[in-house]
Design a protein around this motif. Structure first.
Motif, PDB file in Angstrom:
ATOM      1  N   LEU A   4       2.670  -6.564  -2.468  1.00 15.49           N
ATOM      2  CA  LEU A   4       3.611  -6.803  -1.379  1.00 15.49           C
ATOM      3  C   LEU A   4       3.026  -6.440  -0.019  1.00 15.49           C
ATOM      4  CD1 LEU A   4       6.930  -5.560  -3.019  1.00 15.49           C
ATOM      5  CD2 LEU A   4       6.321  -7.911  -2.446  1.00 15.49           C
ATOM      6  N   THR A  50      10.394  -7.163   0.497  1.00 10.74           N
ATOM      7  CA  THR A  50      10.711  -5.823   0.015  1.00 10.74           C
ATOM      8  C   THR A  50      12.227  -5.634  -0.017  1.00 10.74           C
ATOM      9  OG1 THR A  50      10.518  -4.952   2.272  1.00 10.74           O
ATOM     10  CG2 THR A  50       8.563  -4.844   0.864  1.00 10.74           C
ATOM     11  N   ALA A  51      12.681  -4.618  -0.729  1.00 11.28           N
ATOM     12  CA  ALA A  51      14.117  -4.383  -0.895  1.00 11.28           C
ATOM     13  C   ALA A  51      14.712  -3.690   0.323  1.00 11.28           C
ATOM     14  CB  ALA A  51      14.357  -3.538  -2.147  1.00 11.28           C
ATOM     15  N   SER A  92      20.228  -5.563  -4.949  1.00 12.00           N
ATOM     16  CA  SER A  92      19.520  -4.286  -4.859  1.00 12.00           C
ATOM     17  C   SER A  92      20.333  -3.282  -4.056  1.00 12.00           C
ATOM     18  CB  SER A  92      18.148  -4.495  -4.214  1.00 12.00           C
ATOM     19  OG  SER A  92      17.456  -3.275  -4.081  1.00 12.00           O
ATOM     20  N   ARG A 105      13.339  -1.659  -7.842  1.00 11.40           N
ATOM     21  CA  ARG A 105      13.568  -3.082  -8.106  1.00 11.40           C
ATOM     22  C   ARG A 105      12.443  -3.697  -8.923  1.00 11.40           C
ATOM     23  NH1 ARG A 105      12.686  -7.204  -3.291  1.00 11.40           N
ATOM     24  NH2 ARG A 105      10.569  -6.757  -4.004  1.00 11.40           N
ATOM     25  N   GLU A 106      11.205  -3.377  -8.567  1.00 10.44           N
ATOM     26  CA  GLU A 106      10.063  -3.939  -9.290  1.00 10.44           C
ATOM     27  C   GLU A 106       9.986  -3.401 -10.713  1.00 10.44           C
ATOM     28  OE1 GLU A 106       8.028  -6.418  -7.913  1.00 10.44           O
ATOM     29  OE2 GLU A 106       9.749  -6.305  -6.562  1.00 10.44           O
ATOM     30  N   PHE A 121       6.976  -2.422   4.690  1.00 11.69           N
ATOM     31  CA  PHE A 121       7.939  -1.430   4.228  1.00 11.69           C
ATOM     32  C   PHE A 121       8.602  -0.690   5.388  1.00 11.69           C
ATOM     33  CE2 PHE A 121       4.928  -2.170   0.870  1.00 11.69           C
ATOM     34  CZ  PHE A 121       5.712  -2.247  -0.268  1.00 11.69           C
ATOM     35  N   ARG A 144      14.154 -10.456 -10.772  1.00 15.14           N
ATOM     36  CA  ARG A 144      14.158  -9.556  -9.623  1.00 15.14           C
ATOM     37  C   ARG A 144      15.494  -9.639  -8.880  1.00 15.14           C
ATOM     38  NH1 ARG A 144       9.755 -11.012  -7.995  1.00 15.14           N
ATOM     39  NH2 ARG A 144       8.434  -9.251  -8.565  1.00 15.14           N
ATOM     40  N   THR A 195      12.247  -0.559  -3.349  1.00 19.55           N
ATOM     41  CA  THR A 195      11.389  -1.627  -3.844  1.00 19.55           C
ATOM     42  C   THR A 195      10.743  -1.242  -5.166  1.00 19.55           C
ATOM     43  OG1 THR A 195      10.928  -2.256  -1.547  1.00 19.55           O
ATOM     44  CG2 THR A 195       9.509  -3.185  -3.243  1.00 19.55           C
ATOM     45  N   LEU A 241       3.615  -3.002  -5.656  1.00 18.29           N
ATOM     46  CA  LEU A 241       3.699  -2.588  -4.253  1.00 18.29           C
ATOM     47  C   LEU A 241       2.446  -2.987  -3.481  1.00 18.29           C
ATOM     48  CD1 LEU A 241       5.343   0.957  -4.526  1.00 18.29           C
ATOM     49  CD2 LEU A 241       6.435  -1.253  -4.107  1.00 18.29           C
TER      50      LEU A 241
END
Length: 436
Positions: free
Chosen positions: A399, A408-409, A69, A385-386, A320, A63, A382, A396
């Motif tokens: 998270l 989260t990103a 990211s 990224r995942e 988020f 990750r 996110t 998600l």
């Protein structure tokens, strides 16, 4: 020793040097006594080094970090997406301008005028009867304004001193329709004569809107929808376009009356792959057999599977959200119902494109009853990224239970985001662009 040290000016230089040599050990001992405990120092160091949320799943070593990211998201040809949005605004087609990306009929995506009749016939009749013989707000006329504006040309929607915002420009040109009483009040306070525009949802700097909705009211009876449309059209040609203006019921509120909002995020895919890690860090990973090289790309189909898990659910998206106070990020205020969440590949074609082929992009379409600040951009970043890390389809959802927003990103660039439209009738999946 202290007696010799305080004798005065007659003390020889050699004697002073000898006394200082004896005094230094005592000074060092005193400094050690005043030093903070070693545990406290190490705790401070650990606090400064803890900059990333620690993931514990099997793909945690694949990750991207927050920095990686962020760099991956911004290393894209965003100028071409900005150009695409600018052309949509200039054309003035609203949401219909996106229809050609997905091969659907543009006629199904004209500006939604359902909000103009937000009251049932019986309710309208009751409201009219109740307003007879009453003054104040019962006599004012309310207008619904559907706007299209280019995010790259403004500093966001909300009016701020010294910035070129959409709200500031719209309200300035609505000032000519303010009634005399309101104008005198503004003059007495040494304020500019401007109208008041209430919006369905504020957009950040760089975010485009194709069918944003705002309202304006006045006590003047001679103002017509066409007058308002003409005035706003002169504000910033090709950058801000009023698509539709109509008189609506007094009770209409663009934010509270809205039942859903739709966003589209366009993510370029044609950029040449670049290493996310530097050469030094990559070599360290290669030497360690317990780690693998972090991925440099992602699968759009995987992003779609991850996003699908959000549809049809009421969830708390506080992890988020960004730029919200902790006291306002707990409980129902953070809950949103996601009607639709999909991702698909499309091709952007440009009017002045030198190449015969357009640019491949990933389009993410999200429809929900409400959105938190920067929620869409964080969801996009996110999900990418995942997907790149090979996480499960429930990534998600998992998270949602995190306790740290660093799980989260960082938000994806605002240049890719677009507020497509706002709905005042029940949501129908047929209005979506990305359909199974």
């Amino acid at each position: 020793m202290w007696g010799h040290f305080t004798r005065g000016k007659n003390t020889s230089a050699q004697t002073q040097k000898h006394m200082l040599a004896e005094f230094r050990p005592l000074m060092a001992t005193a400094a050690k006594a005043r030093a903070p405990p070693a545990v406290a120092a190490s705790t401070a160091v650990e606090r400064d080094e803890h900059v990333h949320y620690t993931h514990t799943d099997v793909c945690h070593h694949l990750r991207w970090t927050a920095k990686e990211s962020y760099e991956y998201m911004y290393a894209r040809p965003w100028s071409r997406v900005i150009e695409f949005y600018a052309e949509l605004v200039r054309a003035g087609a609203g949401a219909a301008g996106l229809a050609k990306l997905f091969g659907v009929d543009e006629k199904d995506y004209t500006p939604d005028t359902a909000g103009e009749n937000c009251l049932a016939p019986l309710e309208k009749q009751t409201a009219n009867i109740a307003s007879k013989g009453r003054g104040g707000r019962w006599e004012r006329v309310t207008f619904k304004i559907v706007l299209s504006y280019h995010g790259g040309s403004f500093d966001g929607w909300q009016k701020q001193p010294g910035l070129n915002t959409v709200q500031g420009l719209v309200e300035k040109h609505l000032g000519q329709f303010v009634d005399e009483r309101k104008a005198k009040q503004l003059e007495s306070r040494s304020l500019p004569i401007e109208g008041c525009a209430v919006v369905a949802g504020r957009t950040d700097k760089g975010v485009t809107a194709l069918q944003q909705v705002c309202s304006f009211y006045t006590w003047r009876k001679d103002v017509k929808p066409g007058d308002i449309k003409d005035a706003i059209s002169e504000a910033a040609p090709d950058k801000l376009k009023p698509l539709h203006v109509s008189e609506v019921a007094r009770e209409f509120h663009p934010n509270f009356a809205a039942k859903w909002r739709r966003y589209m995020y366009i993510f370029p895919l044609d950029e040449d792959a670049k290493l996310i890690l530097g050469e030094e860090q990559s070599s360290n990973i290669l030497e360690n057999s317990e780690h693998n090289i972090k991925p440099q790309s992602f699968d759009v189909a995987k992003v779609d599977k991850i996003l699908r898990k959000l549809a049809g659910k009421t969830l708390s998206y506080k992890m988020f959200a960004r730029d919200t106070q902790a006291s306002r990020s707990v409980g129902p205020p953070t809950e949103c119902f996601m009607f639709h969440s999909r991702a698909a590949v499309a091709t952007l074609n440009f009017v002045n494109e030198d190449c015969k082929e357009g640019m491949r992009v990933m389009c993410i379409e999200l429809v929900a009853n409400r959105f938190l600040r920067k929620m869409v951009r964080v969801l996009v970043a996110t999900a990418v990224r995942e997907a790149a890390a090979g996480a499960g389809d429930d990534a998600l959802l998992n998270l949602m239970e995190a306790t740290d927003r660093r799980a989260t990103a960082p938000p994806a660039p605002p240049e890719g985001l677009c507020l497509v439209d706002v709905g005042y009738e029940d949501f129908h999946k047929q209005r979506c662009f990305i359909i199974d």
